[in-house]
Scaffold this motif. Structure first.
Motif, PDB file in Angstrom:
ATOM      1  N   ASP A 270       0.820  -1.263  -0.107  1.00 44.40           N
ATOM      2  CA  ASP A 270       0.103   0.337   0.360  1.00 44.40           C
ATOM      3  C   ASP A 270       0.389   1.114   0.017  1.00 44.40           C
ATOM      4  O   ASP A 270       1.411   1.630   0.649  1.00 44.40           O
ATOM      5  CB  ASP A 270      -0.823  -0.137   1.267  1.00 44.40           C
ATOM      6  CG  ASP A 270      -2.123   0.959   1.631  1.00 44.40           C
ATOM      7  OD1 ASP A 270      -1.199   2.403   0.400  1.00 44.40           O
ATOM      8  OD2 ASP A 270      -2.862   1.199   1.895  1.00 44.40           O
ATOM      9  N   TYR A 271       1.110   1.465  -1.397  1.00 46.35           N
ATOM     10  CA  TYR A 271       2.052   2.371  -1.506  1.00 46.35           C
ATOM     11  C   TYR A 271       1.701   4.261  -0.840  1.00 46.35           C
ATOM     12  O   TYR A 271       2.563   5.280  -0.585  1.00 46.35           O
ATOM     13  CB  TYR A 271       2.199   2.565  -2.886  1.00 46.35           C
ATOM     14  CG  TYR A 271       1.339   3.588  -3.415  1.00 46.35           C
ATOM     15  CD1 TYR A 271       0.818   4.752  -3.825  1.00 46.35           C
ATOM     16  CD2 TYR A 271       0.139   2.629  -4.272  1.00 46.35           C
ATOM     17  CE1 TYR A 271      -0.317   5.195  -4.079  1.00 46.35           C
ATOM     18  CE2 TYR A 271      -1.184   3.193  -4.687  1.00 46.35           C
ATOM     19  CZ  TYR A 271      -0.638   4.121  -4.936  1.00 46.35           C
ATOM     20  OH  TYR A 271      -2.680   4.604  -5.516  1.00 46.35           O
ATOM     21  N   THR A 272       0.507   4.452   0.277  1.00 48.30           N
ATOM     22  CA  THR A 272       0.080   5.371   0.566  1.00 48.30           C
ATOM     23  C   THR A 272       0.307   5.006   2.358  1.00 48.30           C
ATOM     24  O   THR A 272       0.632   6.191   3.128  1.00 48.30           O
ATOM     25  CB  THR A 272      -1.518   5.697   0.174  1.00 48.30           C
ATOM     26  OG1 THR A 272      -2.454   4.664   1.387  1.00 48.30           O
ATOM     27  CG2 THR A 272      -1.701   5.263  -0.938  1.00 48.30           C
ATOM     28  N   LYS A 273       1.198   4.134   2.660  1.00 47.57           N
ATOM     29  CA  LYS A 273       1.624   3.607   3.922  1.00 47.57           C
ATOM     30  C   LYS A 273       2.424   3.314   4.173  1.00 47.57           C
ATOM     31  O   LYS A 273       3.467   3.063   3.225  1.00 47.57           O
ATOM     32  CB  LYS A 273       0.619   2.945   4.889  1.00 47.57           C
ATOM     33  CG  LYS A 273      -0.779   2.375   4.731  1.00 47.57           C
ATOM     34  CD  LYS A 273      -1.988   3.638   4.973  1.00 47.57           C
ATOM     35  CE  LYS A 273      -2.999   3.759   5.745  1.00 47.57           C
ATOM     36  NZ  LYS A 273      -3.763   3.705   4.357  1.00 47.57           N
TER      37      LYS A 273
ATOM     38  N   TRP B 209       3.425   7.319  -5.916  1.00 46.00           N
ATOM     39  CA  TRP B 209       4.421   8.032  -5.179  1.00 46.00           C
ATOM     40  C   TRP B 209       3.485   8.331  -3.558  1.00 46.00           C
ATOM     41  O   TRP B 209       2.340   7.862  -3.917  1.00 46.00           O
ATOM     42  CB  TRP B 209       4.069   9.246  -5.781  1.00 46.00           C
ATOM     43  CG  TRP B 209       4.564  10.544  -4.949  1.00 46.00           C
ATOM     44  CD1 TRP B 209       5.825  10.680  -4.383  1.00 46.00           C
ATOM     45  CD2 TRP B 209       4.136  11.527  -3.150  1.00 46.00           C
ATOM     46  NE1 TRP B 209       6.174  11.970  -3.145  1.00 46.00           N
ATOM     47  CE2 TRP B 209       4.849  11.882  -2.699  1.00 46.00           C
ATOM     48  CE3 TRP B 209       2.670  11.291  -3.273  1.00 46.00           C
ATOM     49  CZ2 TRP B 209       4.786  12.990  -1.766  1.00 46.00           C
ATOM     50  CZ3 TRP B 209       2.783  12.305  -2.240  1.00 46.00           C
ATOM     51  CH2 TRP B 209       3.517  12.779  -1.253  1.00 46.00           C
ATOM     52  N   PRO B 210       4.311   8.399  -2.328  1.00 51.11           N
ATOM     53  CA  PRO B 210       5.170   8.248  -2.255  1.00 51.11           C
ATOM     54  C   PRO B 210       6.123   7.199  -2.000  1.00 51.11           C
ATOM     55  O   PRO B 210       7.720   7.312  -1.727  1.00 51.11           O
ATOM     56  CB  PRO B 210       5.413   8.990  -0.609  1.00 51.11           C
ATOM     57  CG  PRO B 210       3.579   8.263  -0.084  1.00 51.11           C
ATOM     58  CD  PRO B 210       3.162   8.051  -0.969  1.00 51.11           C
TER      59      PRO B 210
ATOM     60  N   ALA C 280      13.801  12.622  -5.602  1.00 47.98           N
ATOM     61  CA  ALA C 280      13.180  13.190  -6.731  1.00 47.98           C
ATOM     62  C   ALA C 280      12.742  11.800  -6.821  1.00 47.98           C
ATOM     63  O   ALA C 280      12.666  10.781  -6.738  1.00 47.98           O
ATOM     64  CB  ALA C 280      13.812  13.566  -7.733  1.00 47.98           C
ATOM     65  N   ASN C 281      11.597  12.226  -7.741  1.00 41.15           N
ATOM     66  CA  ASN C 281      10.912  10.884  -7.894  1.00 41.15           C
ATOM     67  C   ASN C 281      12.235   9.319  -9.740  1.00 41.15           C
ATOM     68  O   ASN C 281      12.298  10.930 -10.099  1.00 41.15           O
ATOM     69  CB  ASN C 281       9.932  10.365  -9.533  1.00 41.15           C
ATOM     70  CG  ASN C 281       8.331  11.171  -8.838  1.00 41.15           C
ATOM     71  OD1 ASN C 281       8.362  11.159  -7.244  1.00 41.15           O
ATOM     72  ND2 ASN C 281       7.800  11.943  -9.547  1.00 41.15           N
ATOM     73  N   PRO C 282      12.493   8.794  -8.817  1.00 41.48           N
ATOM     74  CA  PRO C 282      13.415   8.021  -9.701  1.00 41.48           C
ATOM     75  C   PRO C 282      13.763   8.183 -10.974  1.00 41.48           C
ATOM     76  O   PRO C 282      14.569   7.959 -11.486  1.00 41.48           O
ATOM     77  CB  PRO C 282      13.016   6.621  -9.310  1.00 41.48           C
ATOM     78  CG  PRO C 282      12.954   6.695  -7.865  1.00 41.48           C
ATOM     79  CD  PRO C 282      11.493   7.618  -7.748  1.00 41.48           C
TER      80      PRO C 282
END
Length: 306
Positions: free
Chosen positions: A122-125, A166-167, A240-242
Motif C-alpha cells: 500500500d504505497y500510501t502507507k 508516490w510516495p 525526486a521521483n527515481p
C-alpha cells in the motif's frame, strides 16, 4: 554452470512456442515466462503479457503443455507475474493474490520450480503498516508454495518511478533490512528473491552485498542494467521521483560491472538461472531494435560466462 535466459515480457506479440523457438535460435538455455491474467491485468509497461494463460488452461491443457515443454530444448526458468498483491484497493489485491495462487498451481503441474512476483505494498502507507499487512496476507500464499514445493522469488524492485507510485512505491521488498523482517515472519526456505541488481544501484546501494549475504535466498536472477545520471541527480536529489535521475538499460550499457556480478554468483555457488530483462527505452522503436537489444545483452553477458 549458470543458465542464461530471457524474460518473455519483451516479446508480447509472440506465442509461447514462438518465444521458445526464438530463445533456442538465440542460444538461450531458458526463458522466464509471463503469466498475466486474461482480465484485470495491469496496463503499465511490460505488464499484461501472458505466454501461458494459467486462468484459461484446465488440468488436461496443463498436462498437454507439460508434454510439449518436456520435449523443447529451451527450459522455463520460472513463471512470472508481477502485480501489487497488497494494493490499497482490497478487491484488486485479492484478485492479484488469487492469480498468484493459480500461477503456483500451474508451476507445480508443469514442474517449473520457481514463481516470480512482487510482495506488493500500500504505497500510501509506511513500512511498518505494510509489514503488518504482509504478515496477514502472505503466509497463506507461501504455505501453498510449500505444499507444492515451489520456490517464490520476490523481485526487489521498489516499483516507484513516477507520481503514480508516490510516495512509497508498490513493492515492499526493497532493502536487506526489510528482507530480514519479512524472512523472520515467514522463515520458509521457499520464500526468497528474484534478485535484480539494477534496483540497488539507483538506491545508492552495493549491488554485490545481497549475493554474499542472501545466497540461500537467491531463487532466480534478473540481469538488468541501469544508468544513474549524476548531473540529473545533482539537480533533483535522491528524494525526486527515481525516473528523474536514472534509466533502465540493457547489460553492458549501464553502471553495473557484470564481470564482478557473475564472479560473485560463482563465489557463493549459485547454480540457478540468470535471465536478461529488457526494459531499455532506447531499444523500443521496432522489433529489430528489440532483437538487437536481446542479442547485444546476451553477447555482453557471455563474455563473463565460463
Amino acid at each position: 554452470m549458470l543458465d542464461l535466459g530471457l524474460n518473455s515480457a519483451i516479446l508480447p506479440d509472440l506465442t509461447l512456442e514462438q518465444v521458445l523457438d526464438y530463445a533456442h535460435r538465440a542460444q538461450f538455455a531458458c526463458v522466464e515466462v509471463m503469466c498475466w491474467p486474461s482480465t484485470n491485468a495491469d496496463t503499465r509497461r511490460y505488464a499484461g503479457v501472458s505466454h501461458i494463460a494459467v486462468d484459461q488452461l484446465d488440468s488436461l491443457g496443463l498436462l498437454n503443455l507439460k508434454t510439449y515443454l518436456k520435449q523443447h530444448p529451451v527450459k522455463i526458468s520460472a513463471l512470472g507475474y508481477y502485480p501489487n498483491p497488497m494494493d490499497p484497493d482490497e478487491h484488486q489485491a485479492a484478485f492479484y493474490r488469487e492469480h498468484i495462487k493459480k500461477v503456483i498451481h500451474a508451476a507445480a503441474v508443469l514442474e517449473i520450480p520457481v514463481v516470480n512476483t512482487f510482495v506488493g505494498r500500500d504505497y500510501t502507507k509506511n513500512v511498518a503498516y505494510n509489514i503488518a499487512k504482509f504478515s496477514e496476507v502472505w503466509p497463506e500464499i507461501i504455505a501453498l508454495a510449500d505444499s507444492l514445493n515451489i520456490k517464490i522469488g520476490i523481485e526487489n524492485c521498489p516499483m516507484f518511478f513516477t507520481d503514480d507510485e508516490w510516495p512509497g512505491g508498490k513493492n515492499l521488498m526493497t532493502t536487506p533490512k526489510i528482507w530480514d523482517q519479512l524472512f523472520s515472519i515467514i522463515p520458509s526456505a521457499n520464500f526468497g528473491l528474484n534478485y535484480d541488481p539494477s534496483h540497488m544501484v539507483w538506491q545508492q546501494m552495493d549491488y554485490l552485498f545481497p549475493i554474499h549475504n542472501y545466497a540461500d535466498r537467491l531463487h532466480h536472477i534478473h540481469l538488468k542494467d541501469v544508468k544513474v545520471y549524476s548531473d540529473k541527480l545533482n539537480r533533483v536529489g535522491i528524494l525526486a521521483n527515481p525516473l528523474e535521475y536514472h534509466s533502465p538499460k540493457i547489460p553492458g550499457l549501464g553502471d553495473i560491472h557484470w564481470g564482478k556480478f557473475i564472479s560473485a554468483l560463482h563465489d557463493v555457488r549459485y547454480r540457478g538461472p540468470i535471465v536478461i530483462e529488457v526494459e531499455d527505452k532506447a531499444f523500443e522503436g521496432s522489433p529489430d531494435d528489440i532483437n538487437k537489444a536481446i542479442h547485444a545483452a546476451r553477447n555482453h553477458i557471455n563474455t563473463f560466462l565460463p
